[in-house]
Write an enzyme that holds these catalytic residues in place. Structure first.
Site, PDB file in Angstrom:
ATOM      1  N   CYS A  79      -6.545   0.126   6.674  1.00 17.06           N
ATOM      2  CA  CYS A  79      -7.341  -0.957   6.093  1.00 17.06           C
ATOM      3  C   CYS A  79      -8.572  -1.247   6.966  1.00 17.06           C
ATOM      4  O   CYS A  79      -9.489  -0.447   7.007  1.00 17.06           O
ATOM      5  CB  CYS A  79      -6.484  -2.203   5.878  1.00 17.06           C
ATOM      6  SG  CYS A  79      -7.219  -3.391   4.725  1.00 17.06           S
ATOM      7  N   HIS A 167      -1.973  -0.035   2.728  1.00 11.65           N
ATOM      8  CA  HIS A 167      -1.052  -0.361   3.824  1.00 11.65           C
ATOM      9  C   HIS A 167       0.248   0.440   3.687  1.00 11.65           C
ATOM     10  O   HIS A 167       1.176   0.014   2.992  1.00 11.65           O
ATOM     11  CB  HIS A 167      -0.738  -1.858   3.825  1.00 11.65           C
ATOM     12  CG  HIS A 167      -1.874  -2.707   4.283  1.00 11.65           C
ATOM     13  ND1 HIS A 167      -2.034  -3.092   5.601  1.00 11.65           N
ATOM     14  CD2 HIS A 167      -2.918  -3.235   3.600  1.00 11.65           C
ATOM     15  CE1 HIS A 167      -3.129  -3.833   5.704  1.00 11.65           C
ATOM     16  NE2 HIS A 167      -3.688  -3.929   4.510  1.00 11.65           N
ATOM     17  N   GLU A 169       2.581   0.723   5.751  1.00 12.75           N
ATOM     18  CA  GLU A 169       3.696   0.055   6.427  1.00 12.75           C
ATOM     19  C   GLU A 169       4.433  -0.934   5.542  1.00 12.75           C
ATOM     20  O   GLU A 169       5.572  -1.335   5.844  1.00 12.75           O
ATOM     21  CB  GLU A 169       3.189  -0.667   7.687  1.00 12.75           C
ATOM     22  CG  GLU A 169       2.387  -1.943   7.447  1.00 12.75           C
ATOM     23  CD  GLU A 169       0.919  -1.712   7.164  1.00 12.75           C
ATOM     24  OE1 GLU A 169       0.146  -2.676   7.274  1.00 12.75           O
ATOM     25  OE2 GLU A 169       0.536  -0.569   6.835  1.00 12.75           O
TER      26      GLU A 169
END
Length: 507
Positions: A79, A167, A169
């Site tokens: 990001c 993202h 994660e």
């Protein structure tokens, strides 16, 4: 030496989640402020740049010179990290028409790029950004797009440098773990040798070298962190460890006795202290939540200090501090913004050196280490419980009668969760004694008794939490059992508030 991935934190709310995902790949990682890269560390295998609440155009945006990192280590920008690398290499980053937040799908990506090995077509990813990369330098190659974002990912040609606008994660990125695995294992070459067994072996050796024949004192809470720390220290230094478990009178029903039995079965040298009279006296008439917390915190320090001084030649204070505590104790610039000590003030007051054997672990890793150490499952999987205990679940002043009512109601609720196989499905649960009474009917008589609220939440890290959608049949049975078995209660409610805006505890 343990190889590692370094995560440079630019202030994202999901930075710790990146760390947890890397650790889940059996790879050690450390999170450091964006401007605190550890130079000359031969164990570093790669670098991840986190997201950020800032735009690259903000005057106060976090910026760092990557020239000493790029070319020496593989880099993955997430990001803001991706935007920052594009922007500082003469790419274009522009405000999106509307902030993109939520699910998106990779409508196209380079299947032969190592970062996307094993990634499924049209895979879902999670977006959370206000700016968008609209142009990249000539030596950057676009490797993925979504229906709304043309440059969703890129690689610097001829370099092990990637940027992703989404993202990986976050749980909602369906192949996010695979993408991180590709970077950590295939690109960085990490051996995936970070395990509970290896942690125990290295930590026990470090503790033996650090502590030698010194005596250590540790304050136990009954929770998983301090318990695992105690067992780990006991394996390293044995009889030189003394544990102190203080009962302030606001533990759960029979908790003091049960936890003491657990500790003794684990072979720990434990001193149990019943200090309930002191705490009830000091809390009499106190209704303000923060004041209750401070009274209990100071009281614990006083009792612990007295007991610790009965032990001759103590040199160290051990605590169950875990990695998120250490991360949260530093601002993004590395300055201390709050103490991460589990027992604030103790090291200074007692002039002891501090030992924190779990300071490198996330909560789920603490539990894995506990299992590897052979600790009982009911101790490892215990729900988080506030340090002040039931004092912050009794709204208003504290009395022994109120504690008795809450202990009985809480015992029925928690045992019910276990009996119905629901205990391990929720992050935290408990009963709150409300400062109101309500009219009821029992038999032919009118009653005017107390109301309680049941609370149960699901979460992964307590930063956010949703109320647990427990079965109606279960809630009905628990309500009936509490009203019929707990003298003084005639009404049971269920708290359906999420965090935010509510907090998990009421006080």
């Amino acid at each position: 030496m343990q190889e590692k991935i370094i995560i440079l934190d630019f202030g994202s709310q999901t930075t710790q989640l990146i760390g947890r995902r890397v650790r889940e790949l059996d790879t050690y990682c450390e999170i450091v402020p964006y401007n605190k890269f550890p130079k000359e560390d031969p164990t570093i295998k790669g670098v991840i740049l986190s997201g950020s609440p800032f735009s690259v155009y903000d005057k106060d945006a976090f910026k760092v010179d990557l020239s000493e990192i790029r070319g020496k280590y593989p880099i993955l920008g997430i990001c803001y990290g991706a935007q920052f690398m594009a922007y500082t290499n003469n790419g274009k980053v522009e405000p999106a028409g509307t902030r993109e937040y939520g699910r998106a799908h990779l409508t196209s990506f380079c299947k032969d790029n190592v970062l996307f090995k094993g990634v499924r077509e049209n895979t879902q990813v999670w977006m959370s950004h206000g700016d968008t990369i609209t142009a990249i330098p000539d030596n950057f190659k676009k490797i993925a797009s979504t229906d709304k974002v043309d440059i969703a990912a890129y690689q610097v040609e001829g370099e092990k440098v990637w940027g992703v606008q989404f993202h990986p994660e976050v749980f909602h990125s369906e192949d996010g773990t695979q993408i991180l695995r590709n970077f950590v294992v295939d690109v960085c070459g990490c051996k995936q040798d970070w395990s509970p067994a290896s942690f125990i072996e290295s930590t026990v050796a470090e503790l033996k070298a650090q502590l030698g024949d010194d005596k250590v004192v540790l304050g136990l809470s009954g929770g998983v962190d301090s318990s695992v720390a105690a067992v780990l220290l006991n394996r390293a230094i044995g009889k030189n460890l003394t544990c102190i478990f203080v009962d302030h009178g606001m533990l759960r029903k029979n908790e003091f006795k049960n936890v003491m039995n657990d500790y003794e079965c684990l072979g720990l040298n434990v001193i149990g202290v019943d200090a309930s009279e002191k705490f009830f006296a000091e809390l009499a008439g106190v209704t303000e939540p923060e004041r209750k917390r401070k009274i209990i915190g100071k009281g614990f320090i006083d009792v612990f200090d007295v007991e610790a001084h009965k032990i001759k030649d103590v040199k160290w204070l051990a605590q169950g501090t875990i990695y998120p505590d250490c991360i949260e104790s530093l601002s993004i610039t590395g300055t201390v913004i709050k103490s991460h000590h589990n027992v604030g003030g103790l090291p200074e007051k007692m002039h002891l050196k501090l030992c924190e054997p779990l300071r490198l672990l996330f909560k789920d890793e603490v539990r894995r280490v506990g299992r590897e150490l052979g600790m009982p499952e009911h101790l490892i999987t215990r729900h988080p419980f506030p340090g002040p205990g039931l004092a912050v679940r009794i709204l208003g002043d504290i009395t022994r009668e109120k504690v008795r009512i809450l202990q009985d109601a809480d015992d029925i609720y928690i045992q019910g969760l276990r009996d119905w196989g629901l205990y391990d499905q929720v992050w935290q649960a408990g009963v709150i004694l409300l400062p109101v009474q309500s009219v009821g009917v029992m038999g032919d008589e009118r009653t005017y008794e107390r109301a309680v609220a049941l609370r149960a939440v699901t979460s992964t890290d307590a930063m956010t939490a949703d109320w647990a959608h427990l079965p109606y049949e279960f809630l009905g049975k628990i309500s009936n059992d509490i009203i019929n078995k707990v003298k003084g209660v005639n009404r049971v409610t269920y708290d359906i508030s999420s965090k935010p805006p509510a907090t998990i505890e009421w006080e």
